[in-house]
Design an enzyme around this catalytic site. Structure first.
Site, PDB file in Angstrom:
ATOM      1  N   GLU A   1      -2.921   9.040   7.851  1.00 17.11           N
ATOM      2  CA  GLU A   1      -1.467   8.831   7.985  1.00 17.11           C
ATOM      3  C   GLU A   1      -0.906   9.593   9.182  1.00 17.11           C
ATOM      4  O   GLU A   1       0.141   9.228   9.717  1.00 17.11           O
ATOM      5  CB  GLU A   1      -0.731   9.261   6.702  1.00 17.11           C
ATOM      6  CG  GLU A   1      -0.924   8.309   5.523  1.00 17.11           C
ATOM      7  CD  GLU A   1      -0.178   6.974   5.642  1.00 17.11           C
ATOM      8  OE1 GLU A   1       0.916   6.936   6.242  1.00 17.11           O
ATOM      9  OE2 GLU A   1      -0.704   5.964   5.126  1.00 17.11           O
TER      10      GLU A   1
ATOM     11  N   CYS B   1      -4.204  -1.542  -2.102  1.00 18.23           N
ATOM     12  CA  CYS B   1      -4.338  -0.110  -2.350  1.00 18.23           C
ATOM     13  C   CYS B   1      -5.180   0.030  -3.610  1.00 18.23           C
ATOM     14  O   CYS B   1      -4.854  -0.560  -4.650  1.00 18.23           O
ATOM     15  CB  CYS B   1      -2.940   0.464  -2.563  1.00 18.23           C
ATOM     16  SG  CYS B   1      -2.891   2.169  -3.139  1.00 18.23           S
TER      17      CYS B   1
ATOM     18  N   ASP C   1       0.864  -1.187   0.000  1.00 19.80           N
ATOM     19  CA  ASP C   1       0.000   0.000   0.000  1.00 19.80           C
ATOM     20  C   ASP C   1       0.897   1.231   0.000  1.00 19.80           C
ATOM     21  O   ASP C   1       2.088   1.140   0.314  1.00 19.80           O
ATOM     22  CB  ASP C   1      -0.923   0.025   1.237  1.00 19.80           C
ATOM     23  CG  ASP C   1      -1.837   1.260   1.242  1.00 19.80           C
ATOM     24  OD1 ASP C   1      -2.479   1.514   0.202  1.00 19.80           O
ATOM     25  OD2 ASP C   1      -1.880   1.983   2.256  1.00 19.80           O
ATOM     26  N   SER C   2       0.302   2.380  -0.311  1.00 25.14           N
ATOM     27  CA  SER C   2       1.074   3.622  -0.253  1.00 25.14           C
ATOM     28  C   SER C   2       1.426   3.969   1.197  1.00 25.14           C
ATOM     29  O   SER C   2       2.283   4.811   1.433  1.00 25.14           O
ATOM     30  CB  SER C   2       0.237   4.750  -0.844  1.00 25.14           C
ATOM     31  OG  SER C   2      -0.936   4.912  -0.071  1.00 25.14           O
TER      32      SER C   2
ATOM     33  N   HIS D   1      -7.428   3.155   3.197  1.00 23.92           N
ATOM     34  CA  HIS D   1      -7.209   3.939   4.417  1.00 23.92           C
ATOM     35  C   HIS D   1      -8.525   4.211   5.170  1.00 23.92           C
ATOM     36  O   HIS D   1      -8.520   4.426   6.374  1.00 23.92           O
ATOM     37  CB  HIS D   1      -6.595   5.302   4.082  1.00 23.92           C
ATOM     38  CG  HIS D   1      -5.110   5.275   3.851  1.00 23.92           C
ATOM     39  ND1 HIS D   1      -4.542   4.724   2.731  1.00 23.92           N
ATOM     40  CD2 HIS D   1      -4.085   5.747   4.603  1.00 23.92           C
ATOM     41  CE1 HIS D   1      -3.221   4.874   2.795  1.00 23.92           C
ATOM     42  NE2 HIS D   1      -2.910   5.493   3.922  1.00 23.92           N
TER      43      HIS D   1
ATOM     44  N   CYS E   1     -10.957   3.282  -0.753  1.00 32.16           N
ATOM     45  CA  CYS E   1      -9.551   3.553  -0.426  1.00 32.16           C
ATOM     46  C   CYS E   1      -9.307   2.778   0.853  1.00 32.16           C
ATOM     47  O   CYS E   1     -10.100   2.875   1.799  1.00 32.16           O
ATOM     48  CB  CYS E   1      -9.327   5.044  -0.207  1.00 32.16           C
ATOM     49  SG  CYS E   1      -7.717   5.419   0.526  1.00 32.16           S
TER      50      CYS E   1
HETATM   51  N1  DGL Z   1      -4.726   3.350   0.426  1.00 31.68           N
HETATM   52  C1  DGL Z   1      -4.719   3.756  -0.919  1.00 31.68           C
HETATM   53  C2  DGL Z   1      -5.936   3.442  -1.698  1.00 31.68           C
HETATM   54  O1  DGL Z   1      -6.576   2.525  -1.393  1.00 31.68           O
HETATM   55  C3  DGL Z   1      -3.983   4.959  -1.354  1.00 31.68           C
HETATM   56  C4  DGL Z   1      -4.163   6.220  -0.651  1.00 31.68           C
HETATM   57  C5  DGL Z   1      -3.211   7.245  -1.193  1.00 31.68           C
HETATM   58  O2  DGL Z   1      -2.010   6.998  -1.126  1.00 31.68           O
HETATM   59  O3  DGL Z   1      -3.671   8.276  -1.718  1.00 31.68           O
HETATM   60  O4  DGL Z   1      -6.275   4.067  -2.653  1.00 31.68           O
END
Ligand code: DGL
Length: 270
Positions: A151, A72, A9-10, A185, A183
């Site tokens: 984050e 991600c 993931d990012s 997150h 997302c």
């Molecule tokens: N967690 C990621 C996603 O599902 C990326 C969030 C990001 O880095 O902008 O899209």
């Protein structure tokens, strides 16, 4: 040697998928990479997301993974097809599992999707949902403010409610009974999201269904770890940015002791 499941993931978002993989497949070792130093990916151009995602994947491949979960949505939209065609190991993304769950859950056929700019611009959720159910009505919204908040690690900071409220404001006036957290997150702040959209809206995270897909593929290919009675696992967590912040979010979310290694991807791949 026992090989693990790679999850990328990012940043800390893929931990929401990791939690489900740990729950459904407790005998598997996890190798997690969070590119926290370069998060967010959402606003980045396609080529950059591709380059960074491939770097994380190459790093995990060096550690001999037997399957890969692109935890991600932004990276799934950009590299899932290319990587699944290129690698021989199973590769699972998070967009189709999320779309499948939403179609199962919606009663009104009206679904909303929130995600990063990259994911929403890609139109992949729209496409996946329509493919499963052509009549479904979809409203999509990019919420760039949410990932930086997550984050930051203050997941229960009351300020989060106002941030989510503002981010979701454009959805006001639209009717939907199901909201896809597009997302990875977002499940970390689902308490705020639920509060804003109200209890009658079902929130969908891809995590459960993605882990189920992983489990089915591994079982079909006879690649599941079997360990008798004793569950003996060794997970590894890598982050490109601040290790302490990553550890504190991971421990809170996963409820296990986490040790993380800080990795500079560019030099690790030289
Ligand atoms: N967690 C990621 C996603 O599902 C990326 C969030 C990001 O880095 O902008 O899209």
């Amino acid at each position: 040697m026992k090989q693990g499941i790679g999850i990328i993931d990012s940043g800390v978002g893929g931990l929401t998928v990791t939690k489900e993989v740990l729950r459904q497949l407790p005998r598997e070792d996890i190798l997690y990479f969070g590119d926290t130093a370069r998060c967010p990916y959402g606003p980045r151009p396609y080529d950059e997301v591709r380059e960074f995602s491939i770097q994380m994947i190459d790093f995990l491949l060096q550690h001999k993974i037997k399957a890969l979960v692109i935890g991600c949505n932004t990276a799934t939209a950009v590299v899932l097809q290319e990587i699944s065609e290129k690698l021989e190991i199973p590769v699972i993304g998070v967009i189709e599992p999320g779309a499948r769950t939403a179609i199962k859950e919606t009663k009104s056929g009206k679904v909303a999707v929130i995600g990063t700019e990259g994911t929403i611009k890609s139109g992949m959720y729209q496409k996946a949902l329509k493919k499963l159910s052509p009549k479904v009505e979809v409203v999509s919204l990019a919420c760039p403010a949410l990932v930086p908040f997550v984050e930051g690690g203050h997941l229960h900071d009351p300020e989060g409610l106002a941030i989510v409220q503002e981010a979701l404001e454009p959805l006001r006036g639209h009717t939907f009974d199901t909201l896809i957290l597009g997302c990875t997150h977002y499940p970390l702040i689902s308490h705020f999201i639920q509060q804003v959209v109200g209890p009658e809206v079902t929130l969908i995270s891809s995590a459960e269904e993605a882990a189920r897909e992983l489990s089915a593929v591994l079982s079909y290919r006879r690649m599941l770890a079997n360990g008798g009675e004793i569950i003996n696992t060794k997970h590894r967590f890598f982050a490109s940015g601040n290790k302490q912040l990553f550890i504190s979010i991971a421990e809170e979310w996963l409820g296990i002791k986490v040790e993380a290694e800080q990795i500079d991807l560019e030099s690790a791949l030289e």
